[in-house]
Write an enzyme that holds these catalytic residues in place. Structure first.
Site: not given
Lengths: 445, 445
Positions: A16, A135, A206
């Site tokens: 994606s 992101g 993260k």
């Protein structure tokens, strides 16, 4: 104007994020070229299956299954395959073939970061990874560069969109965890196997990356204390709401001093927690992410945006690509990993936090005093106690004692003392059941 | 570990930011040195008056009034004097003497930015300015680097703490502008002469800097449409609140296409505006700042933090110093100004926005139709009209017509059409008075 030769870009992976990166590179190549001062030529996309369906319409001749050959003819390699192997091997091959690397691979960085940074430093290669945490939110550069002259005390983030979507549904719609998860899956916010998200593994990776940057200390993902959100009940969310709190899955990276030894170190943890509805993180809804940073000089900062999504994350990847390409043109090596502080990494026991503990107790005189005594024995100071009206315990036989609900919020205390207190409370005869134990995080603004 | 020679740092100015920068450099020099890989030696502080009182206790021997000699022996010059001259001359001298430059001088960058960037590019010097917009908030690097692979559509920011403090007081306490300004002055949030803040000059300088970065186009401050907040009344703020809005002074940088010519360009403006209370910028209280960025791929991002303050801004300056020093050690020139897009800059007339117009009209049949006709004549579409119960106009003689209040919110329309509509409305016989004209910005989330 452009005199520099084209830079040769190799892409590994066309999922994606990768397919959006390829599409934007092809569509906006000229615009990016004028920002770099050199053309950016996508020379190939390495995938496992050339014929697999893609999110974007890409020229078939770009695809190859021969990643190694592709890597060895590239100036910049963009790795968006995910997973540990062969991603690790390919990145090392790229670095050792003289290419710069852009990656969004959080799992790899959280487990093999130091190996990759060392390899890059050996040859002066650049290794960028803005897409690996948050992101589309620019958080890596702010921590690495903008705050490089400050001392970060604490990073507290909502870094997983799936769990924030679920908890937000539970908060706004009164959903159970199962029903909110089903909605998240139906809307594409959760994967078929949601374990990595709901159990906090993704957030822990993260957190390890953010903590390493914030504290100039390599923090491996194994050192991150991790709890998921699968046991959060609709009742807990509802009770939190009544008390002015909201339940969020938080990644918390703290610089702290061990109370026993006086040693300074860092602690990194991921777990659901209550935060005040007035805290800026409480306003982060749906699948959005945000990272709240507290630094000694800068004070409180917050970075907010889309934490996932192919197109959104592609923005972070292309930003890194432009940085790498500009440096390639201008010359000079990349900024290396900064681990000079090399602080010890403490376990969850060294952390100071607040707890909210909900108990069902028998409604007899003296029970509150007994329970309060257990807190005081463990040196945990109680901030507030709320006792609700006695209610009939389901299945209670006539003549049995009524029960009452005690909601106890503590002052800040060491996790070790708090968990010992909870253990003592739960084995006390007057306590029918420990209904809920949740940490409380963040100052009430 | 450190083998590189010490880097020689010269500081120009020791005001509220400069004195904190000097103090932190002296106190945390070793920590910064290990992040850079070289010692950072503060070799002197150039000031006008060596004996002036300072916010921090600094060694007297560091001070000098001979800025030129100091600059010529430095590796990195930090300019925190403010103003145009001699700051401009000193920065050019630093660049031409082979030093890298860190500045927080928004007035200088907004007026002479291209000259300074050109001079730096000529010799490959670095010019950093994170502190020039948004104080401690990392916004320059995200725009310059993180979003370098994306296309920014819009930057909408609260970039002045004084005016946000005043408007927040008016909103939360019901203060008038004058009383809120007095409080801001008493608490040190406003200067003795508040003109630069309340008239939007400070915000316009920051808007010019942010727009230049976001759109790869040099935007001089003269091209920024600017309106201050001195005419905002308590009544307007109260009415906005009832309608679900809050009044904020916004700096808005937009990429847009001229409707007449089809030419793509940018527009930059600073003015008070209504935004929905559900918009993330509505939650920015007190003297805090925030910048909301909309990019094609990344979507919505927000950066939040302290927009001013000596210590907070010092964090941004030191972050730049570490960047400049790391590059100095690693080699390679700095990242130059990116103005390749060189888009035309449109005036306020080319902007599309929404208006909220509040009118006192005579309460006679047909007035609403008359007023609505004026909007339609100018092709401005009305989103909502609210007519409140007829009220007696103060000083009205008996027999005179009653008046009614019309609150009209338009759909998005060109500024030119909107201001023509307002002109037509205000000269209409049925309109007793135009009470308020405010722009409405931001989507309602």
């Amino acid at each position: 104007m452009i005199e520099y030769r084209n830079l040769r870009i190799a892409l590994l992976g066309a999922g994606s994020v990768g397919s959006q990166v390829a599409r934007l590179l092809l569509e906006q190549g000229e615009e990016l070229a004028s920002r770099v001062g050199a053309g950016l030529e996508l020379i190939g996309i390495a995938v496992r299956d050339v014929d697999a369906p893609r999110d974007a319409d890409l020229p078939r001749e770009l695809f190859t299954t021969d990643a190694r050959t592709l890597i060895q003819s590239a100036d910049v390699v963009i790795e968006l395959m995910g997973g540990i192997e062969p991603a690790r091997e390919y990145i090392l091959l790229a670095i050792n073939s003289g290419a710069d690397v852009v990656t969004g691979n959080k799992a790899l960085l959280a487990t093999h970061g130091p190996e990759l940074f060392d390899a890059a430093a050996q040859v002066g290669a650049q290794l960028y990874y803005e897409a690996a945490a948050g992101g589309a939110i620019p958080i890596i550069r702010p921590l690495r560069d903008s705050l490089a002259g400050d001392r970060v005390r604490r990073v507290m983030g909502i870094v997983n969109g799936t769990t924030n979507f679920i908890l937000d549904r539970m908060d706004t719609e009164g959903d159970t965890f199962e029903s909110a998860l089903a909605t998240a899956t139906a809307l594409g916010y959760a994967e078929a196997d949601p374990t990595a998200d709901v159990e906090g593994y993704d957030a822990a990776q993260k957190a390890a990356i953010l903590a390493s940057l914030a504290f100039h200390t390599a923090v491996p993902v194994e050192a991150v204390h991790r709890e998921g959100i699968t046991s959060i009940t609709a009742g807990e969310v509802e009770a939190a709401k009544r008390a002015g709190f909201v339940v969020k899955l938080l990644a918390i990276c703290e610089r702290l001093t061990d109370a026993q030894t006086g040693v300074e170190g860092v602690s990194v943890r991921v777990h659901p927690a209550l935060i005040s509805r007035l805290h800026p993180l409480a306003a982060v809804h749906g699948a959005k992410n945000a990272v709240f940073v507290q630094a000694e000089a800068a004070g409180d900062l917050m970075f907010y945006g889309a934490g996932a999504g192919g197109l959104e994350t592609a923005s972070a990847v292309l930003g890194d690509l432009v940085s790498a390409a500009r440096r390639h043109v201008a010359g000079g090596p990349g900024v290396g990993e900064s681990t000079h502080a090399n602080l010890p990494i403490f376990g969850i026991g060294a952390v100071n936090t607040r707890y909210q503990i909900t108990l069902q107790v028998t409604d007899k005189p003296g029970v509150l005093a007994q329970v309060a005594g257990l807190f005081s024995e463990h040196s945990v100071s109680v901030e507030a106690v709320q006792q609700t009206v006695a209610s009939a315990e389901p299945g209670r036989s006539p003549g049995e004692a009524l029960t009452a609900t005690l909601v106890i919020v503590t002052h800040e205390a060491p996790e070790a003392a708090l968990s010992a207190t909870v253990a003592a409370v739960s084995s006390n005869d007057a306590v029918v059941r420990v209904e809920s134990v949740l940490r409380v995080e963040g100052d009430t603004p």
